[in-house]
Write an enzyme that holds these catalytic residues in place. Structure first.
Site, PDB file in Angstrom:
ATOM      1  N   ASN A 169       0.852  -1.191   0.000  1.00  0.00           N
ATOM      2  CA  ASN A 169       0.000   0.000   0.000  1.00  0.00           C
ATOM      3  C   ASN A 169       0.894   1.250   0.000  1.00  0.00           C
ATOM      4  OD1 ASN A 169       0.588   0.745   2.860  1.00  0.00           O
ATOM      5  ND2 ASN A 169      -0.347  -1.262   3.195  1.00  0.00           N
ATOM      6  N   LYS A 214     -13.570   1.064  15.177  1.00  0.00           N
ATOM      7  CA  LYS A 214     -12.263   0.407  15.357  1.00  0.00           C
ATOM      8  C   LYS A 214     -11.772   0.564  16.797  1.00  0.00           C
ATOM      9  CE  LYS A 214     -10.959   0.933  10.531  1.00  0.00           C
ATOM     10  NZ  LYS A 214     -10.214   1.700   9.530  1.00  0.00           N
ATOM     11  N   PHE A 229      -4.144   3.536  14.552  1.00  0.00           N
ATOM     12  CA  PHE A 229      -4.350   4.555  13.528  1.00  0.00           C
ATOM     13  C   PHE A 229      -5.468   4.058  12.626  1.00  0.00           C
ATOM     14  CE2 PHE A 229      -1.180   7.999  13.172  1.00  0.00           C
ATOM     15  CZ  PHE A 229      -0.518   7.764  14.374  1.00  0.00           C
TER      16      PHE A 229
END
Ligand code: CTP
Length: 404
Positions: free
Chosen positions: A207, A336, A322
């Site tokens: 990524n 999350k 994060f």
């Protein structure tokens, strides 16, 4: 470095040209810089170069300015945070060691009360000369900080120790000396960068993460006195000085590295962009071009952060995640935070060009487990790192970190 007052002494060696970059880096980081040069240094770089870069007058002679008669006393005194001599020749090292004050720089250093950092740079045979080594030892014994010179090819075409440390390393060392050590006694684990998941010997899935935010966090925690371990996927970044590096490639390797070490950390920050899936099978040989379409079978990677959160009771620590999002930022991040049992989640809007992946700046939203939300302005990643650490410090102090 913001607002710090730094005096840079430049002496007469070929590496004097690198001092220009050093001044530029300090000014860029917000420091006020003044430069003192020896006369020999002016053969290599002109005072005008340093005057232009620092925005301040340069002194190279003891008696060349009207009204400057006590500058050699004032420059190294209380309002100066650090004096750095870079490059430091064998001559200036010998003069400081033996108390010789025969020009502006050596006299200023003799009268100085500010801490002194010396960055030697010279021919390697000169550097290993017992007289130079004796002088360096004496300076260290007196509490003067000395950086080790780099190794490699020198301007005189010899190899060995004697290269001026890279300007970035000198800035980093200086920032360690100047920082408030409010993380001293704490251990911090940071994960950073992307993971890469091999398809065959030449291809992989990855990524856009560059690791900049995670490295900034590791650097800031180290600067503030923490013992820091950085588990990082492949990046082009240098491991910050004093940080223990653990390079990994795949999500599974990162999982293993994190789980092997987790119990010894007070704070774990998972800034890595972990691939959620990997090819179910890595081909032993390069996949050859064939049919018009090709289907890759992907299998799910372990969620490292979720596993850390699930087992937080047995391994108490402050756990920070994060979240890279392109839409429904708040909703996704809150989900999350809760599902991974975090103390704090830092949300990046990765659809922006001035924040998130690749950018040197970032603008984050911090969400805490007690429901508080705080937005940062657009800042450099180094500034964001310090802001996050400030909030983590407050979490520890208020004992708000669950289980800590
Ligand atoms: N993370 C992890 N292991 C994974 C995936 C993510 O440890 N396999 C961590 C990341 O390091 C980050 C946090 O989980 O701290 C959130 O990562 P992100 O990619 O934003 O979210 P995901 O949980 O992967 O969910 P999604 O990709 O669906 O948004």
């Amino acid at each position: 470095m913001k607002g710090k007052k730094i005096v840079i002494g430049v002496t007469g060696g070929i590496a004097a040209y690198k001092a220009a970059e050093l001044v530029r880096l300090f000014v860029k980081s917000g420091a006020h810089v003044r430069v003192a040069m020896t006369l020999n240094a002016t053969w290599f770089v002109t005072p005008l170069t340093f005057e232009t870069l620092s925005g301040s007058g340069v002194i190279s002679q003891m008696f060349d300015r009207e009204g400057a008669s006590v500058d050699h006393i004032r420059w190294g005194q209380d309002d100066v945070d650090l004096i750095i001599i870079a490059p430091a020749t064998a001559n200036i090292i010998a003069k400081i060691s033996n108390g010789i004050a025969d020009d502006f720089l050596s006299t200023m250093v003799m009268a100085a009360t500010a801490p002194l950092l010396v960055c030697p740079s010279m021919n390697s045979r000169m550097y290993i000369n017992p007289a130079v080594q004796d002088n360096i030892r004496k300076l260290r014994e007196r509490g003067i900080f000395i950086m080790e010179p780099g190794q490699g090819e020198l301007a005189c075409h010899t190899e060995g120790p004697g290269r001026l440390p890279e300007p970035e390393d000198i800035v980093e060392y200086a920032s360690l000396l100047l920082a408030e050590q409010d993380f001293s006694g704490l251990s911090v684990l940071v994960t950073a960068g992307p993971t890469v998941e091999p398809i065959d010997p030449v291809r992989y899935i990855t990524n856009r993460s560059t690791g900049k935010m995670g490295y900034a966090l590791a650097r800031a925690a180290r600067r503030r006195g923490a013992q820091v371990t950085l588990i990082s996927g492949p990046t082009s970044l240098r491991t910050p000085a004093g940080v223990e590096a653990c390079p990994v490639k795949t999500a599974e390797e990162m999982m293993q590295a994190v789980m092997d070490r987790r119990s010894s950390f007070d704070i774990i920050i998972k800034a890595a962009a972990v691939s959620d899936y990997r090819p179910g099978k890595t081909a032993d040989h390069k996949i050859k071009k064939g049919a018009d379409s090709l289907t890759l079978d992907l299998v799910k990677n372990p969620d490292i952060l979720a596993e850390l959160g699930r087992t937080k009771k047995e391994h108490p620590c402050i756990l920070v995640g994060f979240a890279a999002e392109t839409r429904d930022l708040l909703e996704n991040a809150r989900e999350k935070l809760k599902s991974k049992n975090l103390d704090m989640i830092v949300v990046n809007d990765v659809s922006r060009t001035d924040a998130g992946f690749e950018a040197d700046t970032n603008m984050v939203r911090m969400i805490f487990s007690d429901g508080r939300i705080e937005d940062s302005p657009l800042m450099t990643k180094d500034e964001v790192a310090d802001l996050i650490l400030d909030r983590l410090k407050a979490l520890r102090e208020n004992n708000a970190g669950s289980g800590c």
